[in-house]
Every structure is written in structure tokens, then in C-alpha cells.
Design a protein around this motif. Sequence first.
Motif, PDB file in Angstrom:
ATOM      1  N   THR A  34     -16.795  17.893   9.164  1.00  0.00           N
ATOM      2  CA  THR A  34     -17.477  19.175   9.332  1.00  0.00           C
ATOM      3  C   THR A  34     -17.057  19.856  10.627  1.00  0.00           C
ATOM      4  N   ILE A  35     -17.003  19.090  11.711  1.00  0.00           N
ATOM      5  CA  ILE A  35     -16.647  19.662  13.013  1.00  0.00           C
ATOM      6  C   ILE A  35     -15.193  20.128  13.032  1.00  0.00           C
ATOM      7  N   VAL A  36     -14.290  19.318  12.496  1.00  0.00           N
ATOM      8  CA  VAL A  36     -12.864  19.667  12.514  1.00  0.00           C
ATOM      9  C   VAL A  36     -12.596  20.929  11.700  1.00  0.00           C
ATOM     10  N   THR A  37     -13.157  21.004  10.503  1.00  0.00           N
ATOM     11  CA  THR A  37     -12.924  22.188   9.669  1.00  0.00           C
ATOM     12  C   THR A  37     -13.583  23.427  10.268  1.00  0.00           C
ATOM     13  N   SER A  38     -14.722  23.255  10.916  1.00  0.00           N
ATOM     14  CA  SER A  38     -15.382  24.387  11.578  1.00  0.00           C
ATOM     15  C   SER A  38     -14.547  24.866  12.762  1.00  0.00           C
ATOM     16  N   PHE A  39     -14.016  23.917  13.520  1.00  0.00           N
ATOM     17  CA  PHE A  39     -13.147  24.266  14.641  1.00  0.00           C
ATOM     18  C   PHE A  39     -11.907  25.005  14.146  1.00  0.00           C
ATOM     19  N   ASN A  69     -30.487  38.549  22.053  1.00  0.00           N
ATOM     20  CA  ASN A  69     -30.155  38.961  20.691  1.00  0.00           C
ATOM     21  C   ASN A  69     -30.368  37.799  19.730  1.00  0.00           C
ATOM     22  N   SER A  70     -30.383  38.129  18.467  1.00  0.00           N
ATOM     23  CA  SER A  70     -30.712  37.137  17.435  1.00  0.00           C
ATOM     24  C   SER A  70     -29.510  36.767  16.582  1.00  0.00           C
ATOM     25  N   ILE A  71     -28.306  37.002  17.102  1.00  0.00           N
ATOM     26  CA  ILE A  71     -27.115  36.781  16.287  1.00  0.00           C
ATOM     27  C   ILE A  71     -26.960  35.320  15.889  1.00  0.00           C
ATOM     28  N   LEU A  72     -27.331  34.394  16.792  1.00  0.00           N
ATOM     29  CA  LEU A  72     -27.196  32.975  16.466  1.00  0.00           C
ATOM     30  C   LEU A  72     -28.082  32.614  15.282  1.00  0.00           C
ATOM     31  N   GLY A  73     -29.299  33.164  15.253  1.00  0.00           N
ATOM     32  CA  GLY A  73     -30.202  32.901  14.138  1.00  0.00           C
ATOM     33  C   GLY A  73     -29.639  33.415  12.828  1.00  0.00           C
ATOM     34  N   MET A 107     -20.385  27.829  18.026  1.00  0.00           N
ATOM     35  CA  MET A 107     -19.812  27.321  16.779  1.00  0.00           C
ATOM     36  C   MET A 107     -20.193  25.865  16.569  1.00  0.00           C
ATOM     37  N   LEU A 108     -20.162  25.080  17.642  1.00  0.00           N
ATOM     38  CA  LEU A 108     -20.554  23.677  17.544  1.00  0.00           C
ATOM     39  C   LEU A 108     -22.017  23.549  17.129  1.00  0.00           C
ATOM     40  N   ILE A 109     -22.868  24.398  17.700  1.00  0.00           N
ATOM     41  CA  ILE A 109     -24.288  24.376  17.344  1.00  0.00           C
ATOM     42  C   ILE A 109     -24.472  24.708  15.867  1.00  0.00           C
ATOM     43  N   ILE A 136     -15.206  30.930  25.011  1.00  0.00           N
ATOM     44  CA  ILE A 136     -15.730  29.587  25.290  1.00  0.00           C
ATOM     45  C   ILE A 136     -17.196  29.484  24.875  1.00  0.00           C
ATOM     46  N   THR A 137     -17.974  30.517  25.206  1.00  0.00           N
ATOM     47  CA  THR A 137     -19.394  30.514  24.845  1.00  0.00           C
ATOM     48  C   THR A 137     -19.578  30.444  23.339  1.00  0.00           C
ATOM     49  N   ASN A 138     -18.790  31.222  22.623  1.00  0.00           N
ATOM     50  CA  ASN A 138     -18.921  31.229  21.169  1.00  0.00           C
ATOM     51  C   ASN A 138     -18.356  29.960  20.534  1.00  0.00           C
ATOM     52  N   PHE A 139     -17.450  29.294  21.242  1.00  0.00           N
ATOM     53  CA  PHE A 139     -17.017  27.976  20.779  1.00  0.00           C
ATOM     54  C   PHE A 139     -18.201  27.006  20.813  1.00  0.00           C
ATOM     55  N   LEU A 140     -18.975  27.067  21.884  1.00  0.00           N
ATOM     56  CA  LEU A 140     -20.169  26.223  21.978  1.00  0.00           C
ATOM     57  C   LEU A 140     -21.177  26.586  20.891  1.00  0.00           C
TER      58      LEU A 140
END
Length: 240
Positions: free
Chosen positions: A140-145, A15-19, A108-110, A102-106
Amino acid sequence: MPKMVAAECIKLKRNSILGIVILGSFCSVILAVVQLLGAEGSQRGFQELNDGVIWNNVTLFFPALLTLMTGYTINREYIDDTMKNNLVVGVTYQKMMAAKVITNFLLMLIVAITNFVLTIIISEFLGYTFFSISTNFFRTIVTSFGCYVSVLPIVLLSSMKRNNYLGGVVLAFAVGICGIFVANTKLVNIYPLTAGLAIVHYDSKLTLYKAGWGCASIIIIFMISVAILIGGRNHDAGSA
């Protein structure tokens, strides 16, 4: 669990959801550029641009985008009619949802890293001087988390039935908009979505930030998410 997460990552190729989510994060950067250039008399630079991106991420884009991303990957199990198959072979609903989280946490980091890289690229194009890159990356990482953890209860509750995640996306967007109105008040420390702003002390001119309260808020929301995950069950397996 590592094998399940690896399997979830492989599924993402279909799927293309990440894009779509990365495109949305790009819109956050572009909006920040427009806001910065359109503000007469304001100081302009990499720091100001990144602050604008963080603000747009927290209040406008990331709540809905992260809910869309996570909810969609869960909903694919209903659409592809694999939810029942997983349950039949002994994969519990809780384990499956944990692997998704967990996968979507990864992911999110991307998305967050891509978002920051885009900010750097545009800053270079605009001729801004770079400084405190590591600090701004951390912010950026902290607020995204913080955004990701904050929408987890919405994701987990709205994904218990087929296609309900779309309602979760709308709710997450509304929750993000509400963050605009609490960001300059003491509620910024305890409102989950803006707690990340308090942790990184987003606006140096404000003295109302309490990083400890912000951390506590995110921890509480995470514990609520765990409780929902443990007690949750699929209400739609029979009709997928």
C-alpha cells in the motif's frame, strides 16, 4: 527547511482538504468491497480486498486526490495573498514549493495509512482472515508513494498560476484512467503510475513485472520533478 515544513503543517489546520482526501480514500475501500462481493465465484479475503483497494487507489482515486491535496495547499498561497509576502521576506519560490512537496508527502503517508487501516477494519467486519499484514502494508505504501511521485510534475506545473491546479486534477485523473489499459502489458513497468504495481509484483499470476524498471521509472519522474522545481517560478505573483 524543517521549520518551513512545520509551518506548513500548522497551516493545514485552517483547511479541511486532508479530510476530503481521506474521505476519497474511504470511497476507494468501499468500491473495492462492492467489486469483491459482486464478483461471483471469486476468492474473497483480506488479501483480495487489499489488492482491490490498491488497484482503485492507483487507477481511480489517488492520482486526482493527491494532485488536489498538493495543488490546493499551494493555491492557498495565492488565495490568501501570501505568495508575494513570502517572496518579499526572502523565501524563494523553490524553497516554498519544496516545503509544500515534503509536507504533502507526509500527508500522503497519513492518507495511505488511514486507507490501509480502513481496509483492515472492513475486513474484520466481513470476517476475513488476516495474514501478511506487513507485506500488504508495504504494498500500500509503495504504490501510494509511486502515485505521489508520478503526479508531482503535474502538480508543480499546474500550480505556477492561480487556480490552475484544478486543471492538473483533471489531467491526473485522466492519467490514472490510462493506467487501467497498461496495467496488464509490459508498459506497466515504465508507466509512472503503475510502476509501483511492478515493484510490489501486484498480480502473482503475471510474469511481466520488472521491479528494476519500475524503480527506474519513478526515479526518472522524481528527477524531472526536481528539475521543474529548480527551474520553476511563480507566474502569477503579480496578480494574486
